[in-house]
Design a protein around this motif. Structure first.
Motif, PDB file in Angstrom:
ATOM      1  N   GLU A  11       0.866  -1.173   0.049  1.00 20.42           N
ATOM      2  CA  GLU A  11      -0.015  -0.090  -0.115  1.00 20.42           C
ATOM      3  C   GLU A  11       1.019   1.272  -0.118  1.00 20.42           C
ATOM      4  O   GLU A  11       1.990   1.352   0.763  1.00 20.42           O
ATOM      5  CB  GLU A  11      -0.724   0.036   1.342  1.00 20.42           C
ATOM      6  N   TYR A  12       0.509   2.350  -0.815  1.00 21.55           N
ATOM      7  CA  TYR A  12       1.299   3.387  -0.838  1.00 21.55           C
ATOM      8  C   TYR A  12       0.266   4.488  -0.163  1.00 21.55           C
ATOM      9  O   TYR A  12      -0.659   4.624  -0.633  1.00 21.55           O
ATOM     10  CB  TYR A  12       1.576   3.797  -2.207  1.00 21.55           C
ATOM     11  N   SER A  13       0.653   5.385   0.629  1.00 22.51           N
ATOM     12  CA  SER A  13      -0.033   6.481   1.377  1.00 22.51           C
ATOM     13  C   SER A  13       0.702   7.514   0.586  1.00 22.51           C
ATOM     14  O   SER A  13       1.705   8.207   0.835  1.00 22.51           O
ATOM     15  CB  SER A  13       0.010   6.420   2.737  1.00 22.51           C
ATOM     16  N   THR A  14      -0.192   8.529  -0.221  1.00 22.11           N
ATOM     17  CA  THR A  14       0.337   9.809  -0.568  1.00 22.11           C
ATOM     18  C   THR A  14       0.420  11.006   0.562  1.00 22.11           C
ATOM     19  O   THR A  14       1.244  11.797   0.577  1.00 22.11           O
ATOM     20  CB  THR A  14      -0.481  10.415  -1.824  1.00 22.11           C
ATOM     21  N   LYS A  17       3.354   9.787   2.582  1.00 22.68           N
ATOM     22  CA  LYS A  17       4.593   9.449   1.620  1.00 22.68           C
ATOM     23  C   LYS A  17       5.376   8.326   2.240  1.00 22.68           C
ATOM     24  O   LYS A  17       6.678   8.372   2.416  1.00 22.68           O
ATOM     25  CB  LYS A  17       5.270  10.667   1.596  1.00 22.68           C
ATOM     26  N   LEU A  19       5.414   3.743   1.722  1.00 19.19           N
ATOM     27  CA  LEU A  19       5.023   2.365   1.465  1.00 19.19           C
ATOM     28  C   LEU A  19       5.095   1.509   2.349  1.00 19.19           C
ATOM     29  O   LEU A  19       5.853   1.320   3.043  1.00 19.19           O
ATOM     30  CB  LEU A  19       6.160   1.927   0.156  1.00 19.19           C
ATOM     31  N   GLN A  70       8.696   7.162   1.201  1.00 21.46           N
ATOM     32  CA  GLN A  70       8.956   6.955  -0.310  1.00 21.46           C
ATOM     33  C   GLN A  70       8.119   8.282  -0.743  1.00 21.46           C
ATOM     34  O   GLN A  70       6.945   8.502  -0.466  1.00 21.46           O
ATOM     35  CB  GLN A  70       8.138   5.706  -0.829  1.00 21.46           C
ATOM     36  N   THR A  72       7.313   9.702  -3.528  1.00 20.12           N
ATOM     37  CA  THR A  72       6.281   9.177  -4.429  1.00 20.12           C
ATOM     38  C   THR A  72       5.794   7.939  -4.714  1.00 20.12           C
ATOM     39  O   THR A  72       6.601   6.835  -4.077  1.00 20.12           O
ATOM     40  CB  THR A  72       6.928   9.747  -6.117  1.00 20.12           C
ATOM     41  N   ARG A  73       4.773   7.500  -5.356  1.00 21.62           N
ATOM     42  CA  ARG A  73       4.380   5.990  -5.621  1.00 21.62           C
ATOM     43  C   ARG A  73       5.419   5.460  -6.415  1.00 21.62           C
ATOM     44  O   ARG A  73       5.947   5.682  -7.472  1.00 21.62           O
ATOM     45  CB  ARG A  73       3.230   6.070  -6.221  1.00 21.62           C
ATOM     46  N   GLU A  97       3.408  -1.827 -13.402  1.00 23.02           N
ATOM     47  CA  GLU A  97       4.314  -2.207 -12.328  1.00 23.02           C
ATOM     48  C   GLU A  97       5.145  -3.143 -13.247  1.00 23.02           C
ATOM     49  O   GLU A  97       6.525  -3.259 -13.168  1.00 23.02           O
ATOM     50  CB  GLU A  97       3.910  -2.859 -11.181  1.00 23.02           C
TER      51      GLU A  97
END
Length: 121
Positions: A11-14, A17, A19, A70, A72-73, A97
């Motif tokens: 999961e990536y959280s913007t 920021k 992962l 991270q 950015t995604r 991906e």
């Protein structure tokens, strides 16, 4: 004896920021075997995130969670850089991906696997 069967999710959280990687060991012991088998496996697992390699310690337990800063995604996340583990893995990646991994990973085996996955879609 035996080998791990991993189920991997990310999961990536913007907002934060970051992962998050979730690794679950879903194999079962063969209780009928005369040879002892590990209930859970442990060891270092190298993960390539957009060309940068990080090492995580997988403890001998069912579920593990790792957080990586991270900005950015990530374009791709390559689990088990260099294919050091004898394992089975369930890990869903998007077409984008897989394309990124096939073209940008520094792990030739991961590139090959991504290309193989793309040809079966």
């Amino acid at each position: 004896m035996g080998h791990p069967v991993f189920e991997v999710k990310k999961e990536y959280s913007t907002d934060r920021k970051e992962l998050k990687l979730f690794i679950k060991q879903v194999h079962t012991q063969d209780t009928t075997s005369q040879y002892p088998q590990a209930k859970f496996f442990q060891g270092n697992l190298e993960v390539e995130i957009d060309g940068k390699i990080s090492t995580f310690w997988i403890p001998a337990r069912k579920e593990s969670e790792f957080t990586v800063a991270q900005s950015t995604r990530p374009a791709f996340v390559n689990i088990d850089f260099g294919r050091q583990w004898i394992k089975e893995i369930s890990y869903n990646q998007t077409i984008d991906e897989l394309f990124a991994q096939a073209s940008k990973s520094t792990d030739i085996m991961a590139r090959n696997e991504a290309i193989g996955s793309l040809t079966t879609l």
